[in-house]
Design a protein around this motif. Structure first.
Motif, PDB file in Angstrom:
ATOM      1  N   GLU A   1       0.918  -1.078  -0.115  1.00  0.00           N
ATOM      2  CA  GLU A   1       0.038  -0.120  -0.063  1.00  0.00           C
ATOM      3  C   GLU A   1       0.865   1.243   0.037  1.00  0.00           C
ATOM      4  O   GLU A   1       1.684   1.336   0.846  1.00  0.00           O
ATOM      5  N   GLY A   2       0.847   1.995  -1.042  1.00  0.00           N
ATOM      6  CA  GLY A   2       1.580   3.282  -1.175  1.00  0.00           C
ATOM      7  C   GLY A   2       2.545   3.147  -2.055  1.00  0.00           C
ATOM      8  O   GLY A   2       2.315   2.644  -3.293  1.00  0.00           O
ATOM      9  N   GLU A   3       3.961   3.384  -1.978  1.00  0.00           N
ATOM     10  CA  GLU A   3       4.923   3.332  -3.083  1.00  0.00           C
ATOM     11  C   GLU A   3       6.363   2.884  -2.526  1.00  0.00           C
ATOM     12  O   GLU A   3       6.664   3.037  -1.524  1.00  0.00           O
ATOM     13  N   ALA A   4       7.089   2.007  -3.635  1.00  0.00           N
ATOM     14  CA  ALA A   4       8.121   1.436  -3.234  1.00  0.00           C
ATOM     15  C   ALA A   4       9.099   1.108  -4.360  1.00  0.00           C
ATOM     16  O   ALA A   4       8.437   0.655  -5.426  1.00  0.00           O
ATOM     17  N   TYR A   5      10.361   1.180  -4.306  1.00  0.00           N
ATOM     18  CA  TYR A   5      11.134   0.678  -5.205  1.00  0.00           C
ATOM     19  C   TYR A   5      11.886  -0.763  -4.833  1.00  0.00           C
ATOM     20  O   TYR A   5      12.413  -0.905  -3.643  1.00  0.00           O
ATOM     21  N   PHE A   6      12.079  -1.660  -5.633  1.00  0.00           N
ATOM     22  CA  PHE A   6      12.464  -2.787  -5.313  1.00  0.00           C
ATOM     23  C   PHE A   6      13.642  -3.170  -6.255  1.00  0.00           C
ATOM     24  O   PHE A   6      13.569  -3.124  -7.370  1.00  0.00           O
ATOM     25  N   GLU A   7      14.554  -3.881  -5.396  1.00  0.00           N
ATOM     26  CA  GLU A   7      15.848  -4.401  -6.366  1.00  0.00           C
ATOM     27  C   GLU A   7      15.516  -6.078  -6.055  1.00  0.00           C
ATOM     28  O   GLU A   7      16.069  -6.258  -4.758  1.00  0.00           O
TER      29      GLU A   7
ATOM     30  N   LEU B   1      10.919 -12.190 -11.647  1.00  0.00           N
ATOM     31  CA  LEU B   1      12.241 -13.278 -11.427  1.00  0.00           C
ATOM     32  C   LEU B   1      13.244 -12.429 -10.801  1.00  0.00           C
ATOM     33  O   LEU B   1      13.987 -13.002  -9.785  1.00  0.00           O
ATOM     34  N   GLY B   2      13.843 -11.387 -11.455  1.00  0.00           N
ATOM     35  CA  GLY B   2      14.964 -10.613 -10.794  1.00  0.00           C
ATOM     36  C   GLY B   2      14.914  -9.301 -11.891  1.00  0.00           C
ATOM     37  O   GLY B   2      15.477  -9.403 -12.769  1.00  0.00           O
ATOM     38  N   THR B   3      14.897  -8.285 -11.070  1.00  0.00           N
ATOM     39  CA  THR B   3      14.703  -7.030 -11.720  1.00  0.00           C
ATOM     40  C   THR B   3      14.698  -5.882 -10.826  1.00  0.00           C
ATOM     41  O   THR B   3      14.719  -5.841  -9.598  1.00  0.00           O
ATOM     42  N   SER B   4      14.662  -4.477 -11.277  1.00  0.00           N
ATOM     43  CA  SER B   4      14.646  -3.342 -10.461  1.00  0.00           C
ATOM     44  C   SER B   4      13.399  -2.494 -10.964  1.00  0.00           C
ATOM     45  O   SER B   4      13.318  -2.335 -12.209  1.00  0.00           O
ATOM     46  N   PHE B   5      12.166  -2.283 -10.224  1.00  0.00           N
ATOM     47  CA  PHE B   5      11.268  -1.356 -10.768  1.00  0.00           C
ATOM     48  C   PHE B   5      10.534  -0.859  -9.378  1.00  0.00           C
ATOM     49  O   PHE B   5      10.823  -1.013  -8.209  1.00  0.00           O
ATOM     50  N   ASN B   6       9.392   0.225  -9.926  1.00  0.00           N
ATOM     51  CA  ASN B   6       9.104   1.175  -8.733  1.00  0.00           C
ATOM     52  C   ASN B   6       7.464   0.814  -8.907  1.00  0.00           C
ATOM     53  O   ASN B   6       7.011   0.774 -10.035  1.00  0.00           O
ATOM     54  N   ILE B   7       7.060   0.792  -7.848  1.00  0.00           N
ATOM     55  CA  ILE B   7       5.418   0.607  -7.968  1.00  0.00           C
ATOM     56  C   ILE B   7       4.955   1.832  -6.964  1.00  0.00           C
ATOM     57  O   ILE B   7       5.286   2.143  -5.774  1.00  0.00           O
ATOM     58  N   LYS B   8       3.715   2.536  -7.526  1.00  0.00           N
ATOM     59  CA  LYS B   8       3.384   3.375  -7.105  1.00  0.00           C
ATOM     60  C   LYS B   8       1.647   3.397  -7.175  1.00  0.00           C
ATOM     61  O   LYS B   8       1.151   3.426  -8.131  1.00  0.00           O
ATOM     62  N   SER B   9       1.040   3.406  -5.785  1.00  0.00           N
ATOM     63  CA  SER B   9      -0.612   3.224  -5.678  1.00  0.00           C
ATOM     64  C   SER B   9      -1.105   4.511  -6.437  1.00  0.00           C
ATOM     65  O   SER B   9      -0.507   5.675  -5.441  1.00  0.00           O
ATOM     66  N   LEU B  10      -2.256   4.707  -6.887  1.00  0.00           N
ATOM     67  CA  LEU B  10      -2.879   5.840  -7.107  1.00  0.00           C
ATOM     68  C   LEU B  10      -3.856   6.259  -6.469  1.00  0.00           C
ATOM     69  O   LEU B  10      -4.693   5.135  -6.057  1.00  0.00           O
ATOM     70  N   ALA B  11      -4.496   7.355  -6.349  1.00  0.00           N
ATOM     71  CA  ALA B  11      -5.671   7.532  -5.753  1.00  0.00           C
ATOM     72  C   ALA B  11      -7.055   7.172  -6.623  1.00  0.00           C
ATOM     73  O   ALA B  11      -6.790   7.064  -8.025  1.00  0.00           O
ATOM     74  N   GLY B  12      -7.861   6.411  -5.938  1.00  0.00           N
ATOM     75  CA  GLY B  12      -8.890   5.982  -6.847  1.00  0.00           C
ATOM     76  C   GLY B  12      -8.591   4.516  -7.326  1.00  0.00           C
ATOM     77  O   GLY B  12      -9.427   4.113  -8.189  1.00  0.00           O
TER      78      GLY B  12
END
Length: 286
Positions: free
Chosen positions: A121-127, A148-159
């Motif tokens: 819930e919210g936003e995070a950057y993953f390695e 499987l293995g990567t770098s990415f950012n997830i951000k949940s938006l309003a609504g």
């Protein structure tokens, strides 16, 4: 409580209170396919589309399903939340690194090395640490991101929307109720908003995390220049100190005290921080 009741509760948690009717209808559509027993034998060849739709629905919520099963069995789930004003960095049991932004939370199982499923819930950057036998999945706002293995950012938006930016590797995106999935390549941004999904290019194609500044065998004079630019402090040192070289990664918004503690520990020096003059002096230990 039965398994379908656990899953029902978790499913509805992703819907805001005003969308009660939508949540009810969505759950009924899924439950009618996932839990009802068939009344007759159905030919796979003639009804493959039906089975594909059911399979897609089941796969989409597999992370939530696993979460519900373990919760019902009394398994330990760990909560990580960031109530600070700066990014919180921590390492998961599989050595994957998460940069959790302020106001964000996530849950992960204590047996995470076997079940790499996260609810964000919210936003995070993953390695993510690569493990071909244990895919890494993040459930957020009725979507599943699988890698499987990567770098990415997830951000949940309003609504109930979501943005996923891929920096390295590849990810698969699945959306509740959608028949297709989306494979992202580095430099692509997946946006799901108002029940519509699209993949867009974004400017940054760098391999390093955008939340970090990397120094590779850099002199302390180079790091001093960065500190002056980012924090407004001038760094001075006794003879030879600023010529020392170091390889280190500095997280953006990292407290200045933490950076100086790392430097003084590596080189066995002292730092005197003058907050009025905004000066830092490095001296050899006597």
């Amino acid at each position: 409580m039965k398994l379908n009741e656990y899953l029902n509760k978790l499913w509805r948690a992703d819907y805001p209170a005003p969308q009660h009717e939508e949540a009810e209808a969505s759950w009924e559509r899924f439950a009618s396919k996932a839990f009802e027993k068939p009344t007759k034998v159905v030919s796979w060849k003639t009804h493959w589309k039906y089975f594909s739709a059911v399979a897609a629905s089941v796969m989409l919520v597999i992370a939530a399903l696993q979460w519900a099963i373990n919760a019902g069995a009394g398994a330990d789930f760990l909560l990580v939340e960031n109530t600070d004003e700066t990014i919180r960095v921590f390492t998961l049991p599989d050595h994957s690194v998460v940069n959790l932004l302020p106001g964000s939370t996530l849950h992960y199982a204590e047996n995470f090395q076997r079940d790499r499923t996260i609810k964000l819930e919210g936003e995070a950057y993953f390695e993510v640490t690569k493990d071909a036998h244990a895919p890494f999945s993040v459930a957020c706002n009725r979507t599943i991101t699988t890698v499987l293995g990567t770098s990415f950012n997830i951000k949940s938006l309003a609504g109930g929307g979501i943005e996923v930016a891929l920096y390295e590797g590849s990810v698969k995106m699945e959306v509740e109720g959608a028949e297709q999935d989306w494979m992202l390549s580095p430099g692509e941004l997946f946006v799901y908003r108002d029940a519509k999904a699209e993949v867009l290019p974004f400017r940054s194609r760098q391999r390093a995390a955008p939340l970090y500044v990397d120094f590779e065998k850099a002199s302390l004079a180079e790091i001093a220049a960065y500190i002056q630019q980012a924090y407004g402090y001038t760094v001075m040192g006794e003879s030879g100190i600023l010529e020392e070289r170091v390889t280190m990664r500095i997280r953006k918004n990292e407290p200045l005290d933490n950076i100086m503690k790392t430097i003084t520990t590596i080189y066995d020096v002292r730092s005197n921080i003058d907050t009025l003059r905004k000066e830092i002096t490095l001296t050899h230990e006597r």
